[in-house]
Design a protein around this motif. Structure first.
Motif, short mmCIF file in Angstrom:
data_model
loop_
_atom_site.label_atom_id
_atom_site.label_comp_id
_atom_site.label_asym_id
_atom_site.label_seq_id
_atom_site.Cartn_x
_atom_site.Cartn_y
_atom_site.Cartn_z
N UNK A 1 -18.13 56.74 -48.74
CA UNK A 1 -16.81 56.62 -48.13
C UNK A 1 -16.08 55.33 -48.45
N UNK A 2 -16.69 54.45 -49.22
CA UNK A 2 -16.07 53.15 -49.43
C UNK A 2 -16.50 52.57 -50.77
N UNK A 3 -15.68 51.64 -51.26
CA UNK A 3 -16.04 50.88 -52.45
C UNK A 3 -16.69 49.56 -52.06
N UNK A 4 -17.22 49.49 -50.86
CA UNK A 4 -17.82 48.26 -50.36
C UNK A 4 -19.06 47.90 -51.16
N UNK B 1 -32.90 53.90 -40.57
CA UNK B 1 -33.71 55.06 -40.92
C UNK B 1 -32.87 56.33 -40.95
N UNK B 2 -31.55 56.19 -40.78
CA UNK B 2 -30.66 57.35 -40.80
C UNK B 2 -29.86 57.35 -42.10
N UNK B 3 -28.68 57.95 -42.11
CA UNK B 3 -27.87 58.11 -43.32
C UNK B 3 -26.77 57.04 -43.44
N UNK B 4 -26.94 55.92 -42.77
CA UNK B 4 -25.91 54.87 -42.81
C UNK B 4 -25.63 54.41 -44.23
N UNK B 5 -26.66 54.21 -45.03
CA UNK B 5 -26.49 53.74 -46.41
C UNK B 5 -25.71 54.75 -47.23
N UNK C 1 -15.39 53.39 -38.98
CA UNK C 1 -15.12 51.98 -39.26
C UNK C 1 -14.59 51.82 -40.69
N UNK C 2 -15.25 52.45 -41.64
CA UNK C 2 -14.82 52.35 -43.03
C UNK C 2 -13.44 52.98 -43.24
N UNK C 3 -13.16 54.06 -42.50
CA UNK C 3 -11.83 54.68 -42.60
C UNK C 3 -10.75 53.69 -42.21
N UNK C 4 -10.98 52.94 -41.15
CA UNK C 4 -9.99 51.97 -40.70
C UNK C 4 -9.87 50.80 -41.68
N UNK C 5 -11.00 50.33 -42.20
CA UNK C 5 -10.95 49.22 -43.16
C UNK C 5 -10.26 49.64 -44.46
N UNK C 6 -10.43 50.90 -44.84
CA UNK C 6 -9.79 51.39 -46.06
C UNK C 6 -8.27 51.43 -45.95
N UNK C 7 -7.75 51.39 -44.73
CA UNK C 7 -6.30 51.39 -44.54
C UNK C 7 -5.70 50.01 -44.83
N UNK C 8 -6.52 48.97 -44.81
CA UNK C 8 -6.03 47.60 -44.96
C UNK C 8 -6.14 47.14 -46.42
N UNK C 9 -5.25 46.23 -46.85
CA UNK C 9 -5.33 45.69 -48.22
C UNK C 9 -6.39 44.59 -48.32
N UNK C 10 -7.63 44.96 -48.15
CA UNK C 10 -8.74 44.00 -48.19
C UNK C 10 -9.14 43.74 -49.64
N UNK C 11 -9.56 42.51 -49.90
CA UNK C 11 -10.01 42.13 -51.24
C UNK C 11 -11.51 42.36 -51.40
#
Length: 368
Positions: A173-176, A163-167, A143-153
């Motif tokens: 993988x992102x500057x979110x 409880x997994x490695x989501x965080x 999901x983050x790979x696809x969002x990183x392709x867009x010019x999002x602000x």
């Protein structure tokens, strides 16, 4: 006889190859799914791609993005000047995606740089993506790979009850902006939290369990660009016949009829992805997003422009969990309860019959 032998041999070889492929998939299902999802086809021989590439080369001689701290956004501004001459902001959206990729490749190649996998958007408005995540380490990377392709602000990822490695994956993988809660707060509450923080003109909502190609998000962004306040996901093509629909879908459809919007069928703010305008958040507030059908009622009462953005089959791809399988489950009860709240709100604003008048009964003659 020889032909039969050869045919039988080919079938045996083909069968063995299929078995080997299945064995590889079973041995590493996560890696296979990721590879299959991230494989994208760039139609370099399409007319749209070539037109975009030529435009990109021309603009590379006129403009530079080297000094801009946000190069994707800078390039998107030049792209917006080119869109009217290409006549591509319409269905099928594949033409738009091809032209946008061609423009990026043409511009970067002319500058002597490796072409990025960016996908430019048909708007100059600022865009925020809001993703809710609970134990999605298998999908959040895609999901983050696809969002990183867009010019999002802005990108907000609301990690809750994981409880997994989501965080960790999100941070790597992102500057979110990552908002983390140790307890589960629910997807809808997560969306309200993200909407309350976002400052952009367009708010794009996604769930962390359904990877969606950046190309498929373009119609939702363009819907807001062209005047929609709420751009819904059209799931109608993926539903069964009316007689075979489940109770959740009946409730969604009934609410739209009650709001005098039968054209929306069973499409609802409950389903992602969808997009909102800044005007929507300023009019109804972020808090009502906690119960999406109520937010939809408030938007309708305030005469906001609700319509269809894109059409993505999230029904088939929705992650099966313990609470959302079977004829009667907790998730279905939750959504039905949400719609009951929404219908109650609509009746409080429009009367107990929701503007469906009763002109035939003379009730007073019956007494009581």
């Amino acid at each position: 006889m020889r032909r039969r032998t050869r045919t039988r041999t080919r079938k045996v070889i083909k069968g063995k190859m299929m078995l080997k492929k299945r064995a590889r998939r079973r041995a590493s299902p996560r890696a296979f799914r990721k590879k299959r999802f991230l494989t994208k086809t760039v139609r370099i021989f399409s007319r749209s791609y070539q037109s975009g590439k030529a435009a990109g080369k021309e603009d590379a001689a006129l403009y530079s993005i080297d000094q801009d701290p946000f190069q994707k956004k800078a390039l998107n501004r030049f792209w917006m000047k080119r869109i009217p001459s290409l006549n591509i902001t319409r269905k099928p959206w594949q033409h738009y995606a091809d032209a946008a990729k061609g423009y990026v490749h043409g511009f970067q190649k002319a500058k002597g740089r490796h072409p990025h996998d960016w996908l430019l958007v048909p708007t100059n408005k600022s865009i925020a993506a809001i993703v809710t995540v609970k134990n999605e380490e298998d999908t959040i990377g895609a999901i983050l790979h696809q969002l990183n392709r867009l010019p999002l602000d802005e990108v907000y990822v609301v990690v809750n009850g994981s409880t997994d490695r989501s965080f960790e994956i999100t941070r790597n993988l992102s500057h979110a902006v990552v908002i983390s809660y140790p307890q589960a707060v629910g997807h809808d509450v997560g969306r309200a939290i993200g909407a309350n923080m976002a400052q952009s003109d367009i708010l794009l909502f996604l769930d962390g369990d359904i990877p969606i190609q950046a190309e498929s998000l373009i119609p939702f962004i363009y819907g807001i660009e062209k005047g929609l306040d709420i751009a819904l996901n059209d799931v109608t093509p993926f539903l069964s016949s009316f007689a075979r629909l489940d109770s959740v879908t009946y409730m969604k459809q009934f609410l739209n009829v009650a709001l005098h919007r039968p054209d929306l069928a069973a499409n609802s703010m409950t389903a992602v992805p969808h997009a909102l305008s800044r005007k929507t958040v300023e009019t109804i507030g972020a808090h009502p997003l906690i119960v999406p059908p109520k937010a939809q009622v408030l938007a309708s009462i305030n005469r906001l422009n609700i319509g269809i953005g894109g059409s993505i089959n999230v029904i088939r791809r929705n992650k099966l969990r313990e609470g959302n399988v079977g004829m009667k489950n907790k998730m279905a009860d939750l959504i039905i309860g949400d719609h009951i709240e929404a219908i109650k709100l609509a009746s409080e604003r429009s009367g107990e019959r929701l503007d469906f008048v009763d002109t035939q009964r003379k009730r007073a003659f019956a007494g009581g």
